[in-house]
Design an enzyme around this catalytic site. Structure first.
Site, short mmCIF file in Angstrom:
data_model
loop_
_atom_site.label_atom_id
_atom_site.label_comp_id
_atom_site.label_asym_id
_atom_site.label_seq_id
_atom_site.Cartn_x
_atom_site.Cartn_y
_atom_site.Cartn_z
N GLU A 149 49.75 40.03 39.69
CA GLU A 149 48.75 39.29 39.03
C GLU A 149 49.31 37.64 38.69
O GLU A 149 48.67 37.02 38.11
CB GLU A 149 47.79 39.82 38.54
CG GLU A 149 47.50 41.07 38.09
CD GLU A 149 47.57 41.71 37.33
OE1 GLU A 149 47.06 40.93 36.74
OE2 GLU A 149 47.11 42.79 36.94
N GLY A 150 50.35 37.19 39.83
CA GLY A 150 50.30 35.95 39.42
C GLY A 150 51.23 36.04 38.07
O GLY A 150 51.48 34.57 37.51
#
Length: 374
Positions: A325-326
């Site tokens: 998710e970064g």
């Protein structure tokens, strides 16, 4: 790109490296601050990289960063290669949108807008906001071990979707983009791409995923990557066909996003193994493109290490963050901002005044002037 279809060769002509001249100017300016060389470690490298990317010395502070997460489900997840349920990426997306996921918490804490782009979630589109689903290519991606994950037309749509998102972000004034993925089965697809690009075996790139899998699941994942490799190797010379064969819509869109960011001269922070795999494919398309990206973190995934080594990238952080998710790249963002602030705000020391000539002693003859060395 070219009329009549997507021509990936155009990227090689459109993408230029960040200015080497301005990078040298930034390094020269840093040398005039009076702080000892190498005393700021990697911060100096990041500051000069940003100056070259911005084409500006001194560099501007990073004021408008944005996180972009591409979301999709992968058919290969039905083989039990992930600790998460097949088709479960939509639940992860809802947590991001509700602000309860790790990436959402970090983005909120840093004051960074966070955007989710659904390319292939396996849920009805009406369950999510229109701004999330407007680039959806299909519902779920095919099973990479036995079939193409996308048709040729879907692959081009996904690639163009990533390009369009990059254009929107550049047009909105984003000065640094954080790239991540929200997927179930995405690390398996990434493993196939990295093994194919690096010419290695499945076992070398097979990791434990975002949620650590047990030994049996690891063996299933390794077998799936091995089978995907058999399908990937014959199309290695055609990157769009490769993406259609094994990548899925989310990874294909991320590859287009990275290349178009380089075209638009917009720097990107990569997250984990999925974004590294897409960067590796993008490098094969345009060899100058990786100069616009930084690896935010080392996730501990063997495939990511292999990909970053191939691109000669050194991660900014090494905390073993695998959640995706970064999140890992968001953790590195304060470091990049600090580097930009130091490069922008550290003052240069004034040049030392020219020394006055010494007065000759009365009994001695006057000394001849000595020219300053230049």
């Amino acid at each position: 790109m070219s009329d009549g279809g997507l021509n990936l060769d155009d990227f090689g002509n459109l993408i230029e490296r960040p200015s080497a001249r301005l990078r040298r100017q930034a390094e020269e300016r840093r040398a005039r601050t009076g702080i000892a060389p190498k005393a700021l470690g990697r911060l100096d490298d990041v500051g000069s990289w940003l100056a070259a990317a911005q084409a500006r010395v001194p560099v501007r502070p990073v004021e408008r960063p944005r996180a972009v997460l591409f979301a999709g489900d992968h058919g290969v997840a039905s083989l039990g290669v992930s600790a998460r349920p097949a088709g479960g990426a939509s639940a992860l997306v809802r947590a991001v949108l509700d602000g309860t996921s790790p990436a959402a918490v970090l983005a909120r804490q840093a004051g960074v807008p966070l955007r989710v782009v659904d390319t292939s979630l396996d849920c009805p589109a009406e369950e999510l906001p229109d701004e999330v689903t407007r680039f959806r290519v299909r519902r779920g991606s095919g099973r990479l071990d036995v079939e193409d994950t996308l048709t040729a037309e879907e692959a081009e749509r996904a690639f163009r979707a990533g390009m369009a998102v990059a254009d929107e972000e550049a047009d909105s004034g984003s000065d640094l983009l954080v790239l991540g993925d929200v997927s179930v089965g995405g690390t398996t697809a990434a493993g196939v791409l990295i093994a194919a690009m690096c010419g290695t075996d499945a076992s070398v790139v097979t990791g434990r995923g975002g949620v650590r899998i047990d030994d049996l699941a690891w063996m299933r994942k390794c077998a799936a990557i091995r089978d995907g490799l058999r399908r990937a190797r014959p199309v290695l010379g055609d990157q769009l066909r490769l993406l259609a064969a094994v990548a899925g819509a989310d990874l294909t869109a991320m590859t287009g996003f990275l290349l178009q960011c380089a075209v638009r001269r917009t720097p990107v922070l990569l997250d984990g193994v999925v974004s590294a795999a897409c960067a590796l494919v993008a490098q094969r398309i345009a060899f100058r493109a990786p100069d616009w990206w930084q690896a935010g973190q080392a996730s501990g995934e063997p495939g990511q290490a292999k990909a970053l080594d191939r691109m000669a990238m050194q991660p900014l952080l090494d905390h073993g963050v695998t959640v995706g998710e970064g999140t890992g790249a968001l953790l590195a963002l304060p470091l990049v901002r600090a580097a930009a602030a130091l490069a922008a705000e550290l003052p240069e020391l004034p040049e030392a005044p020219e020394a006055a000539p010494e007065e000759a002693e009365p009994a001695a003859p006057p000394r001849p002037a000595i020219a300053d060395a230049t």
